[in-house]
Design a protein around this motif. Structure first.
Motif, PDB file in Angstrom:
ATOM      1  N   MET A 194      -5.635 -12.892  27.637  1.00  0.00           N
ATOM      2  CA  MET A 194      -4.302 -12.967  27.080  1.00  0.00           C
ATOM      3  C   MET A 194      -4.371 -13.798  25.798  1.00  0.00           C
ATOM      4  O   MET A 194      -5.136 -14.741  25.716  1.00  0.00           O
ATOM      5  N   THR A 195      -3.530 -13.456  24.853  1.00  0.00           N
ATOM      6  CA  THR A 195      -3.618 -14.091  23.548  1.00  0.00           C
ATOM      7  C   THR A 195      -2.319 -14.800  23.173  1.00  0.00           C
ATOM      8  O   THR A 195      -1.252 -14.498  23.718  1.00  0.00           O
ATOM      9  N   LEU A 227       0.344 -12.395  22.179  1.00  0.00           N
ATOM     10  CA  LEU A 227       1.103 -11.822  23.294  1.00  0.00           C
ATOM     11  C   LEU A 227       2.175 -12.797  23.770  1.00  0.00           C
ATOM     12  O   LEU A 227       3.326 -12.411  23.988  1.00  0.00           O
ATOM     13  N   ILE A 234      -3.048  -4.932  28.018  1.00  0.00           N
ATOM     14  CA  ILE A 234      -4.023  -6.023  27.910  1.00  0.00           C
ATOM     15  C   ILE A 234      -4.588  -6.354  29.286  1.00  0.00           C
ATOM     16  O   ILE A 234      -5.796  -6.513  29.464  1.00  0.00           O
ATOM     17  N   ARG A 235      -3.710  -6.435  30.267  1.00  0.00           N
ATOM     18  CA  ARG A 235      -4.136  -6.769  31.630  1.00  0.00           C
ATOM     19  C   ARG A 235      -5.091  -5.701  32.175  1.00  0.00           C
ATOM     20  O   ARG A 235      -6.030  -6.006  32.901  1.00  0.00           O
ATOM     21  N   THR A 279      -7.371  -4.101  30.678  1.00  0.00           N
ATOM     22  CA  THR A 279      -8.728  -4.216  30.135  1.00  0.00           C
ATOM     23  C   THR A 279      -9.491  -5.403  30.722  1.00  0.00           C
ATOM     24  O   THR A 279     -10.679  -5.556  30.463  1.00  0.00           O
TER      25      THR A 279
END
Length: 119
Positions: A1-2, A5, A74-75, A77
């Motif tokens: 997670m970024t 995000l 995202i989750r 990946t």
């Protein structure tokens, strides 16, 4: 997670925050890859109120669907997917993110979660 995000999630939530908010606690629970439960709480005057106190249920459903659209790709990946993500944001910009990776009983876990994050 970024951080990007987290910023996008905050921007979605910010639309619904009362002007006098002090802190937000956002909760995302993914018991399976195909379902989720989300909520957030707003601290105003040293008391937390549920998002359901601020927003119409139909708008909340749309809001959480929009947030899931940000999180899900995202989750998906990730090799080690989290089950619960908690984001706390203070009005001064300080934020923190916590993850739980275990499969849990949400009802039991949520009681502990409330005592940890909504005190």
């Amino acid at each position: 997670m970024t951080i990007k995000l987290f910023q996008k999630i905050y921007e979605k939530l910010n639309v619904y925050l009362p002007e006098e908010w002090e802190k937000i606690v956002y909760y995302a629970y993914y018991p399976t890859d195909d379902s989720y439960d989300m909520k957030f709480y707003v601290n105003v005057d040293q008391k937390y109120k549920s998002c359901f106190d601020y927003i119409n249920h139909y708008k909340i459903a749309d809001l959480f669907s929009d947030i899931d659209d940000l999180i899900y790709p995202i989750r998906e990946t990730m090799n080690d997917k989290w089950t619960i993500m908690t984001i706390t944001v203070e009005k001064n910009g300080k934020f923190k993110t916590d993850y739980v990776y275990d499969r849990i009983n949400e009802t039991e876990f949520f009681k502990k979660w409330e005592s940890q994050y909504l005190k």
